[in-house]
Design a protein around this motif. Sequence first.
Motif, mmCIF file in Angstrom:
data_model
loop_
_atom_site.group_PDB
_atom_site.id
_atom_site.type_symbol
_atom_site.label_atom_id
_atom_site.label_comp_id
_atom_site.label_asym_id
_atom_site.label_seq_id
_atom_site.Cartn_x
_atom_site.Cartn_y
_atom_site.Cartn_z
ATOM 1 N N SER A 196 0.818 -1.217 0.000
ATOM 2 C CA SER A 196 0.000 0.000 0.000
ATOM 3 C C SER A 196 0.848 1.262 0.000
ATOM 4 O O SER A 196 0.500 2.256 -0.634
ATOM 5 C CB SER A 196 -0.930 0.008 1.221
ATOM 6 O OG SER A 196 -1.841 -1.060 1.169
ATOM 7 N N ALA A 218 -6.307 3.585 0.921
ATOM 8 C CA ALA A 218 -5.039 4.293 0.704
ATOM 9 C C ALA A 218 -5.133 5.279 -0.447
ATOM 10 O O ALA A 218 -4.529 6.356 -0.414
ATOM 11 C CB ALA A 218 -3.918 3.283 0.439
ATOM 12 N N PRO A 266 -0.230 3.241 -3.494
ATOM 13 C CA PRO A 266 -1.491 3.609 -2.828
ATOM 14 C C PRO A 266 -2.608 3.883 -3.832
ATOM 15 O O PRO A 266 -2.793 4.998 -4.284
ATOM 16 C CB PRO A 266 -1.109 4.881 -2.058
ATOM 17 C CG PRO A 266 -0.006 5.488 -2.862
ATOM 18 C CD PRO A 266 0.754 4.343 -3.462
ATOM 19 N N PRO A 284 -0.478 8.950 1.863
ATOM 20 C CA PRO A 284 -0.557 7.527 2.204
ATOM 21 C C PRO A 284 0.770 6.893 2.602
ATOM 22 O O PRO A 284 0.778 5.914 3.356
ATOM 23 C CB PRO A 284 -1.114 6.901 0.916
ATOM 24 C CG PRO A 284 -0.780 7.875 -0.167
ATOM 25 C CD PRO A 284 -0.861 9.223 0.475
#
Length: 471
Positions: A72, A231, A76, A237
């Motif tokens: 992530s 995210a 993101p 993020p």
Amino acid sequence: MKPSHDKNEKNFQRSMKSRHLFMLSLGGVIGTGLFLSSGYTIHQAGPAGTILAYLSGAGIVYLVMLYLGELSAAMPVTGAFHTYAAKYIGPATGFTVAWLYWLTWTVALGSEFTASGLLMQRWFPSTSVWMWSAVFALLIFLLNAFSVKFFAESEFWFSSIKVLAIVLFIILGGAAMFGIIPIESGEAAPMLSNFTDEKGGIFPNGFFPIVMTMLSVNFAFSGTELIGIAAGESVNPEKTVPRAIKTTVWRLALFFIGTIFVLSGMIPIKEAGVIESPFVTVFDRVGVPYAADLMNFVILTALLSAANSGLYASSRMLWSLSKEGELHPSFAKLTSKGIPFNALIFSMIGGILSLLSSVFAPDTVYLVLVSISGFAVVAVWMSIAAAQFMFRRRFLAEGRQLSDLKYRTPGYPAVPIAAFLLCLASCIGIAFDPNQSIALYCGIAFMAVCYAAFHLKNRKSRASGQTAKSH
């Protein structure tokens, strides 16, 4: 694969802060699995067995969050899971993962709405479960139909209520368990008797039921991965996602294990089930004035909060599929507030499922819904583990350094491999539970249909392309 709908992607609003991500994750996790189906786990695995099962679940979810954090932070994007699977495992797997995760949350919506209807019967015993399910389905839809910021802020406060309730439950239930607060019936404090009772004991049904209940436990922990979904709509993020992951995991472990310890100590194994929330059962025994009704309200809020998170997640997954050209373009259309409205409407199919289950057999169908949702989310977790394994290998093969990663999973490759195998074991375990085995067969059949649909769709696309070229 069709090109991305860049115009729609730009309309997504990055308005979620770290506190929103943290509470969104808790909101998805602390719901039906803890407040209702934990009674089934206690009945099957026994007091100590339930604690062991939840400890194992906490370990699995910790591993899941570790490798999800790396993916992530590096990429993101909204609808993260199927994007990772498509890029690092294969497009057919990515397509299947997206639909599996959609299934996870739409089926979970059915269980949350059904459970909410069951809880309302405490106050309105003469009313139908399906009626309340319909009311709550409409409410959750409206909460998601406004702006992302409105959704995130409402989810933050919903989650705050149930976190406070869990803390109070652990304090009051633990005090009653050890005799600090008297039990209303006048009976002696159970202390640790449920763990040592000759009729129950540490593992009253043996060790294997612990393995069989792992899918229900995993369902209880499902929702932590929502951080990855959100995210793409969060502020910064690279920093907020790892921070949210760290705070979520240890607090979840504390809440879940503490709660299960009190539940197991206060409720005899034969009285545990899914007809009534075990939380309400405990407060009835403690005898605190109106505590059970208050807890019933808090649990209701918690279930609706989990449904709120679930509808958000499932609609974003459909949006992501459409953005990648794997679903009709109408699902990628966003409102002026950044809401994928068509995807939102389609995802409410879980609400319809809840109405059907409550009409036919709310007590038995509920467990089937939980099992199917649990299987789907565990399969998604397995795909994330495999994607992270492939991502790191490709990352290094391209000549880049580990120091270039914004968030790095420790213990590679042991962590993703261990997580994959533990998730696989929990899926195999339900084959031996007659109450949950249907989830395994339904889940495998659903995956087969997804793979077949993907290849059929792309075969037609290639054929159309070749026909167009020939002309």
